[in-house]
Design a protein around this motif. Structure first.
Motif, short mmCIF file in Angstrom:
data_model
loop_
_atom_site.label_atom_id
_atom_site.label_comp_id
_atom_site.label_asym_id
_atom_site.label_seq_id
_atom_site.Cartn_x
_atom_site.Cartn_y
_atom_site.Cartn_z
N ASP A 1 0.83 -1.20 0.00
CA ASP A 1 0.00 0.00 0.00
C ASP A 1 0.87 1.25 0.00
OD1 ASP A 1 -1.97 -1.88 0.21
OD2 ASP A 1 -2.67 -1.27 2.19
N GLU B 1 0.05 6.21 -9.64
CA GLU B 1 -0.79 5.32 -10.46
C GLU B 1 -0.05 4.73 -11.65
OE1 GLU B 1 -5.11 5.50 -12.80
OE2 GLU B 1 -4.44 7.18 -11.54
N THR C 1 -1.94 -9.37 -4.00
CA THR C 1 -2.79 -8.66 -3.05
C THR C 1 -2.03 -8.39 -1.76
OG1 THR C 1 -4.75 -9.75 -3.96
CG2 THR C 1 -4.97 -8.72 -1.80
N SER C 2 -2.04 -7.13 -1.34
CA SER C 2 -1.41 -6.76 -0.07
C SER C 2 -2.27 -7.22 1.09
CB SER C 2 -1.20 -5.25 -0.01
OG SER C 2 -2.44 -4.58 0.18
N SER D 1 -3.86 -5.53 3.14
CA SER D 1 -5.10 -4.75 3.26
C SER D 1 -6.15 -5.16 2.23
CB SER D 1 -4.79 -3.26 3.08
OG SER D 1 -4.55 -2.97 1.72
N GLN E 1 -5.51 -4.62 -1.13
CA GLN E 1 -5.25 -3.86 -2.35
C GLN E 1 -4.51 -4.74 -3.36
OE1 GLN E 1 -3.08 -0.20 -1.82
NE2 GLN E 1 -2.96 0.24 -3.99
N ILE F 1 -2.08 -4.96 -6.43
CA ILE F 1 -1.02 -4.10 -6.96
C ILE F 1 -0.46 -4.74 -8.21
CG2 ILE F 1 1.19 -3.01 -6.45
CD1 ILE F 1 0.36 -3.44 -3.43
#
Length: 525
Positions: free
Chosen positions: A392, A400, A443-444, A446, A448, A450
């Motif tokens: 994150d 972005e 996936t992190s 959290s 998210q 990436i």
């Protein structure tokens, strides 16, 4: 007669010639056959694995064993988010140090958890005459108190007590090195942690240097650990390029700088050997010192190179000319440009197609850099768990456009670049299975996602921690797959990573780890 036959298991061999097996025979530490070739042979021991899944032992191609071992026994501020709580830990550690003026080490420092860096003045409040050295979790910086700053030359830069990269090295140099006995014990602690996670071989990412070295005679500590039975897995040692010096070699050798006696990649045996020459070009993303080609989001700088680019390039070229495999630390894309330019120049001067040079981390690689990796035959040694735990934050500071380029997977493989898994332990979690999970789902913690286009298959991720790791360390003739003739290093898992939901791969139990055909912790048969 076989020393042992492992049976009633699903062996995922990572060998396309025989991808799955149910029986595996071992003789004198090596795999001698699979399935029908060994099923009817007598064995001193037959081990029923009760349907478990077995893979080649995981290879972690970039770790810091001594640092890991010391960190496990160092007071830590990890998890603290308030300055007062941090200072309370420091004061407690100082109080336990009886001798006035002694050094006090603190682990677990990460300014992101606090919202800013600590200062020397704050540490002074709780130092009570001691010298405090608080290492950043990335290994690329530290915070010290005034008692340490007063010992440093006036030209060493710092920000209210925070020292980055080379300045940190100057602070570390003030301390006496660890003894070889202390180092050997720390190495042994870390090695046992690796084994518990299914790792049977690893590459220690830099000994003897100013940035991460713990002693000028650090290699001897690994030998001592081996001799005293404290090194239960295979270790390859990267040597810091700081140790290169001018030598008066014969002109026909073409050796401008070398280690004493001309030591280079390949010396040693299958338990302890000398691997690549480690060269640092930049810092790290956690400390905001990775060298980028455009600024960090919401910051007015682009990180930093460790040296002038020409000096870095000359070191890379000299290491290549001597005959070393090179492991070039390059996290940011600007650092990768420096590394690629120098490696290309080195290969022009003295072509060595089999050198297997590596870029360590390859944290941010632009699309235009991928073809250069491929053309030069460079392996990318990545740390997937960085994004699992710090993703994150890294995505936010890249923005972005650049976030999808972080710690790539698919991009490397699609260009024919060898993708190698590693941890950089103890910077973050060293579990190969949790890293494999991230490589697939991206996936992190959290939730998210990436760079979803960089996701790879479970088989490809497992290959990064077995076959590719062996290739990167020149171990492919003896490790990386469960193939007859290779060393019997393997990991027994409670489930099949290819059959469970990808989000559960990191939770699979490591049931047992075998090195040389023996379960670790058990005596030889």
């Amino acid at each position: 007669m076989l020393c042992a036959r492992l049976t009633n298991a699903r062996f995922l061999t990572m060998d396309p010639e025989h991808p799955v097996a149910h029986d595996l025979g071992i003789w004198r530490g090596r795999i001698v056959g699979l399935d029908e070739a060994v099923t009817s042979l007598p064995a001193r021991e037959v081990i029923d694995l009760q349907g478990a899944t077995v893979l080649p032992g995981f290879i972690d191609a970039h770790v810091h064993l001594a640092w890991t071992g010391f960190k496990e026994n160092t007071p830590s501020i990890a998890g603290r988010t308030r300055i007062d709580d941090v200072l309370a830990v420091v004061e407690e550690a100082v109080t336990r140090k009886g001798s006035p003026g002694a050094w006090v080490s603190i682990a677990g420092y990460d300014q992101r958890a606090l919202g800013r860096h600590l200062t020397a003045a704050e540490l002074d409040q709780v130092s009570h005459g001691h010298k405090v050295f608080m290492l950043h979790d990335s290994g690329h910086g530290c915070v010290v108190n005034t008692a340490v700053l007063d010992l440093l030359p006036a030209d060493i830069p710092h920000d209210s007590g925070f020292l980055a990269e080379g300045a940190m090295g100057a602070a570390r140099a003030l301390r006496l090195p660890y003894s070889q006995e202390e180092l050997a014990e720390a190495i042994g602690r870390a090695a046992r942690t690796c084994l518990a996670e299914g790792i049977t071989a690893c590459a220690e990412a830099g000994i003897g240097g100013t940035l991460f070295g713990h002693s000028p005679v650090e290699l001897g500590a690994y030998q001592l650990a081996h001799e005293e039975g404290l090194l239960p897995l295979r270790v390859q040692l990267m040597v810091s390029a700081d140790r290169l010096r001018q030598v008066a070699a014969h002109e026909a050798d073409g050796i401008p700088r070398a280690l004493d006696l001309g030591l280079r990649t390949g010396f040693g045996d299958d338990r302890l050997s000398v691997g690549a020459l480690k060269i640092y070009t930049d810092g790290g993303m956690m400390a905001r010192t990775a060298a980028l080609s455009s600024p960090y989001e919401q910051l007015d700088h682009m990180g930093q190179l460790q040296e002038d680019p020409e000096v870095l390039a000359d070191t890379i070229v000299d290491g290549h000319l001597v005959g070393w495999q090179l492991a070039v630390h390059a996290i940011g894309d600007r650092a990768a440009d420096v590394a690629l330019d120098a490696l290309e120049r080195a290969q022009r001067l003295r072509p060595r197609p089999g050198a297997r040079h590596r870029i360590e981390h390859a944290g941010l690689i632009r699309p235009d850099q991928l073809p250069r990796f491929a053309r030069l035959g460079i392996s990318a040694v990545v740390q997937p768990n960085f994004l699992r735990y710090f993703g994150d934050d890294y995505a936010a500071i890249m923005g972005e456009e650049r976030a999808p380029w972080l710690y790539r997977g698919r991009g490397f493989l699609d260009h024919g670049i060898t993708l190698v898994g590693s941890s950089d332990r103890p910077v973050t979690d060293g579990s190969p299975l949790r890293a494999v999970q991230f490589m697939v789902v991206r996936t992190s913690e959290s939730g998210q996602v990436i760079g979803p286009d960089e996701g790879i298959t479970v088989d490809e991720a497992l290959r990064a921690y077995t076959v590719a790791g062996a290739f990167a360390c020149h171990w492919e003739d003896s490790l990386g797959s469960l193939t007859p003739g290779k060393l019997a290093d393997l990991v027994v898992l409670g489930d099949d990573p290819r059959r469970v939901d990808a989000s559960r791969i990191g939770d699979i139990e490591v049931v047992a780890t075998y090195v040389d055909g023996r379960e670790t912790g058990k005596s030889a048969s």
